[in-house]
Write a protein that holds these residues in place. Structure first.
Motif, PDB file in Angstrom:
ATOM      1  N   ASP A 141       0.811  -1.219   0.000  1.00 19.44           N
ATOM      2  CA  ASP A 141       0.000   0.000   0.000  1.00 19.44           C
ATOM      3  C   ASP A 141       0.844   1.267   0.000  1.00 19.44           C
ATOM      4  OD1 ASP A 141      -2.607  -1.192  -0.052  1.00 19.44           O
ATOM      5  OD2 ASP A 141      -2.255  -1.837   2.015  1.00 19.44           O
ATOM      6  N   ARG A 142       2.098   1.139  -0.348  1.00 21.58           N
ATOM      7  CA  ARG A 142       2.968   2.312  -0.469  1.00 21.58           C
ATOM      8  C   ARG A 142       2.949   2.845  -1.900  1.00 21.58           C
ATOM      9  NH1 ARG A 142       8.397   1.580   3.271  1.00 21.58           N
ATOM     10  NH2 ARG A 142       7.302   1.123   5.233  1.00 21.58           N
ATOM     11  N   TYR A 143       3.285   4.126  -2.002  1.00 21.32           N
ATOM     12  CA  TYR A 143       3.361   4.783  -3.305  1.00 21.32           C
ATOM     13  C   TYR A 143       4.804   4.717  -3.816  1.00 21.32           C
ATOM     14  CZ  TYR A 143      -1.311   6.550  -2.357  1.00 21.32           C
ATOM     15  OH  TYR A 143      -2.660   6.631  -2.098  1.00 21.32           O
ATOM     16  N   PRO A 144       4.998   4.882  -5.133  1.00 20.22           N
ATOM     17  CA  PRO A 144       6.348   4.758  -5.692  1.00 20.22           C
ATOM     18  C   PRO A 144       7.400   5.607  -4.999  1.00 20.22           C
ATOM     19  CG  PRO A 144       4.752   4.747  -7.458  1.00 20.22           C
ATOM     20  CD  PRO A 144       3.981   5.022  -6.193  1.00 20.22           C
ATOM     21  N   HIS A 145       7.048   6.829  -4.593  1.00 24.65           N
ATOM     22  CA  HIS A 145       8.058   7.689  -3.969  1.00 24.65           C
ATOM     23  C   HIS A 145       8.461   7.199  -2.587  1.00 24.65           C
ATOM     24  CE1 HIS A 145       4.434   9.412  -2.068  1.00 24.65           C
ATOM     25  NE2 HIS A 145       5.254   9.766  -1.092  1.00 24.65           N
ATOM     26  N   GLU A 146       7.710   6.257  -2.030  1.00 25.15           N
ATOM     27  CA  GLU A 146       8.033   5.706  -0.716  1.00 25.15           C
ATOM     28  C   GLU A 146       8.904   4.455  -0.807  1.00 25.15           C
ATOM     29  OE1 GLU A 146       4.316   6.719   2.107  1.00 25.15           O
ATOM     30  OE2 GLU A 146       3.772   5.426   0.404  1.00 25.15           O
ATOM     31  N   LEU A 147       9.273   4.064  -2.015  1.00 23.50           N
ATOM     32  CA  LEU A 147      10.044   2.845  -2.211  1.00 23.50           C
ATOM     33  C   LEU A 147      11.515   3.155  -2.447  1.00 23.50           C
ATOM     34  CD1 LEU A 147       7.667   0.985  -4.713  1.00 23.50           C
ATOM     35  CD2 LEU A 147       7.659   0.853  -2.203  1.00 23.50           C
ATOM     36  N   SER A 148      12.372   2.285  -1.946  1.00 31.81           N
ATOM     37  CA  SER A 148      13.787   2.362  -2.301  1.00 31.81           C
ATOM     38  C   SER A 148      13.964   1.896  -3.735  1.00 31.81           C
ATOM     39  CB  SER A 148      14.605   1.477  -1.365  1.00 31.81           C
ATOM     40  OG  SER A 148      14.274   0.103  -1.584  1.00 31.81           O
ATOM     41  N   GLY A 149      15.157   2.076  -4.279  1.00 28.85           N
ATOM     42  CA  GLY A 149      15.409   1.622  -5.635  1.00 28.85           C
ATOM     43  C   GLY A 149      15.217   0.124  -5.792  1.00 28.85           C
ATOM     44  N   GLY A 150      15.683  -0.640  -4.809  1.00 33.55           N
ATOM     45  CA  GLY A 150      15.520  -2.088  -4.865  1.00 33.55           C
ATOM     46  C   GLY A 150      14.066  -2.520  -4.790  1.00 33.55           C
ATOM     47  N   LEU A 151      13.268  -1.847  -3.947  1.00 36.57           N
ATOM     48  CA  LEU A 151      11.843  -2.177  -3.843  1.00 36.57           C
ATOM     49  C   LEU A 151      11.100  -1.813  -5.123  1.00 36.57           C
ATOM     50  CD1 LEU A 151      10.983  -1.154  -0.172  1.00 36.57           C
ATOM     51  CD2 LEU A 151      10.912  -3.451  -1.150  1.00 36.57           C
ATOM     52  N   ALA A 152      11.450  -0.676  -5.718  1.00 36.90           N
ATOM     53  CA  ALA A 152      10.823  -0.305  -6.987  1.00 36.90           C
ATOM     54  C   ALA A 152      11.146  -1.334  -8.063  1.00 36.90           C
ATOM     55  CB  ALA A 152      11.290   1.089  -7.411  1.00 36.90           C
ATOM     56  N   GLN A 153      12.382  -1.842  -8.045  1.00 36.32           N
ATOM     57  CA  GLN A 153      12.775  -2.860  -9.011  1.00 36.32           C
ATOM     58  C   GLN A 153      11.947  -4.119  -8.819  1.00 36.32           C
ATOM     59  OE1 GLN A 153      15.534  -2.412 -11.426  1.00 36.32           O
ATOM     60  NE2 GLN A 153      14.168  -3.966 -12.223  1.00 36.32           N
ATOM     61  N   ARG A 154      11.733  -4.514  -7.571  1.00 35.81           N
ATOM     62  CA  ARG A 154      10.947  -5.720  -7.303  1.00 35.81           C
ATOM     63  C   ARG A 154       9.477  -5.513  -7.649  1.00 35.81           C
ATOM     64  NH1 ARG A 154      12.793  -7.112  -1.317  1.00 35.81           N
ATOM     65  NH2 ARG A 154      14.018  -5.180  -1.426  1.00 35.81           N
ATOM     66  N   ALA A 155       8.969  -4.286  -7.474  1.00 36.63           N
ATOM     67  CA  ALA A 155       7.588  -4.000  -7.873  1.00 36.63           C
ATOM     68  C   ALA A 155       7.424  -4.141  -9.383  1.00 36.63           C
ATOM     69  CB  ALA A 155       7.189  -2.597  -7.428  1.00 36.63           C
ATOM     70  N   ALA A 156       8.394  -3.639 -10.137  1.00 33.21           N
ATOM     71  CA  ALA A 156       8.332  -3.745 -11.593  1.00 33.21           C
ATOM     72  C   ALA A 156       8.401  -5.202 -12.036  1.00 33.21           C
ATOM     73  CB  ALA A 156       9.468  -2.943 -12.221  1.00 33.21           C
ATOM     74  N   THR A 157       9.227  -5.990 -11.357  1.00 30.46           N
ATOM     75  CA  THR A 157       9.312  -7.411 -11.688  1.00 30.46           C
ATOM     76  C   THR A 157       8.002  -8.115 -11.376  1.00 30.46           C
ATOM     77  OG1 THR A 157      11.691  -7.408 -11.232  1.00 30.46           O
ATOM     78  CG2 THR A 157      10.579  -9.544 -11.234  1.00 30.46           C
ATOM     79  N   ALA A 158       7.373  -7.773 -10.264  1.00 32.51           N
ATOM     80  CA  ALA A 158       6.084  -8.371  -9.916  1.00 32.51           C
ATOM     81  C   ALA A 158       5.036  -8.065 -10.986  1.00 32.51           C
ATOM     82  CB  ALA A 158       5.613  -7.850  -8.562  1.00 32.51           C
ATOM     83  N   LEU A 159       5.012  -6.847 -11.499  1.00 37.28           N
ATOM     84  CA  LEU A 159       4.072  -6.488 -12.561  1.00 37.28           C
ATOM     85  C   LEU A 159       4.313  -7.322 -13.813  1.00 37.28           C
ATOM     86  CD1 LEU A 159       4.105  -2.617 -12.108  1.00 37.28           C
ATOM     87  CD2 LEU A 159       2.102  -4.095 -11.841  1.00 37.28           C
TER      88      LEU A 159
END
Length: 303
Positions: A141-159
């Motif tokens: 339930d976090r927004y992109p600006h609340e993610l670290s670079g690694g978490l954003a990478q994992r979110a993109a992989t999940a998509l």
């Protein structure tokens, strides 16, 4: 075009990717890997020029397709994407959960998840994709600006793991991840593609990740592919045949830990001969005068 000059960012690139196969495209930053990825998705800037063709299995030439076709039937449907700089590709006003649940619902998701589904089923599918990409449920339930670079990478992989596209293009999918997460990510990408007969084009500078996942390796230098080889032969015996490819392996800490000397040339000011000649200990007058063609998988006068 760059600054009024014509720059050949990618030249004479040709490869075939079969269902269930992973091709790892490797090379230093700035060699043209991501430009190639953008071309395959029709995401090059307006002043870019393309030639040749890039055909999918059904015959569609994505380089010749119009924007409507690319947006409606190619991106996400026929070609999935794990983008480089994933935070820039996430909608800033939507949570990671919202991104995943929307992807579950839209056409192009796996057949079992299309159409109207109960909220619980959609949420379960989103959770499953996040878990496979090692994205923590506590951060959904976090927004992109609340993610670290690694978490954003994992979110993109999940998509990307939600989608059912026959070709998955992963552009530096392990950036910002520690080694354990790198291994898990490439294993999940492989599990998502090979058993289902999906093809995977992974663009990376991480040779250890490429060795773990690839069937075939293509090495790019100064906008050209200078070597292609089966991964087993490239990382094992007989090893790379192009001096630059051999230098990349020798630069690994577990090998010689010897960096390739010098720096790559500017794409707007390439020499007449081999682009690697100025950095190559084997270069001679022929190398400096004539550009070597890609012959039997290697572009080198002395291979």
């Amino acid at each position: 075009m760059r600054g009024g000059r014509h720059v050949e960012a990618v030249t004479d690139v040709s490869f075939r990717l079969a269902p269930g196969e992973c091709l790892a495209l490797v090379g230093e930053s700035g060699c043209g890997k991501s430009v190639l990825a953008s071309a395959l998705l029709g995401l090059l800037p307006g002043n870019a020029e393309t030639a040749g063709s890039a055909r999918l299995a059904d015959g569609l030439d994505v380089l010749a397709a119009d924007e409507r076709t690319l947006a409606r039937t190619v991106r996400g449907r026929r070609i999935g994407l794990v983008p480089q700089s994933p935070a820039a590709h996430l909608t800033p006003v939507r949570t990671v959960r919202a991104h995943l649940e929307e992807t579950v619902r839209v056409p192009g998701a796996p057949a079992g998840l299309r159409g109207r589904r109960g909220r619980a089923a959609v949420r379960a599918a989103a959770h499953a994709a996040a878990e496979r990409a090692a994205f923590p449920a506590t951060h959904l339930d976090r927004y992109p600006h609340e993610l670290s670079g690694g978490l954003a990478q994992r979110a993109a992989t999940a998509l990307a793991l939600v989608g059912d596209a026959p070709l998955l293009l992963a552009d530096e999918p392990t950036t910002g991840l520690d080694r354990d997460l790198v291994h898990r990510t490439v294993d999940e990408l492989r599990a998502h593609t090979r058993p289902a007969g999906r093809a995977l084009l992974m663009i990376t500078h991480d040779l250890a990740a490429a060795e773990r996942i690839a069937d075939t390796v293509a090495v790019m230098y100064a906008g050209r592919i200078v070597e292609t080889a089966p991964a087993a032969a490239f990382f094992g015996a007989p090893g790379p045949r192009h001096p630059y490819a051999a230098g990349l392996l020798d630069a690994l800490p577990e090998r010689a830990f010897a960096p390739v000397p010098g720096a790559p040339p500017e794409l707007g000011d390439l020499p007449d001969g081999c682009a690697f000649a100025a950095r190559c200990a084997r270069a001679d007058a022929v190398c400096r005068a004539e550009r070597p063609p890609l012959t039997e998988g290697v572009a080198c006068h002395h291979a």
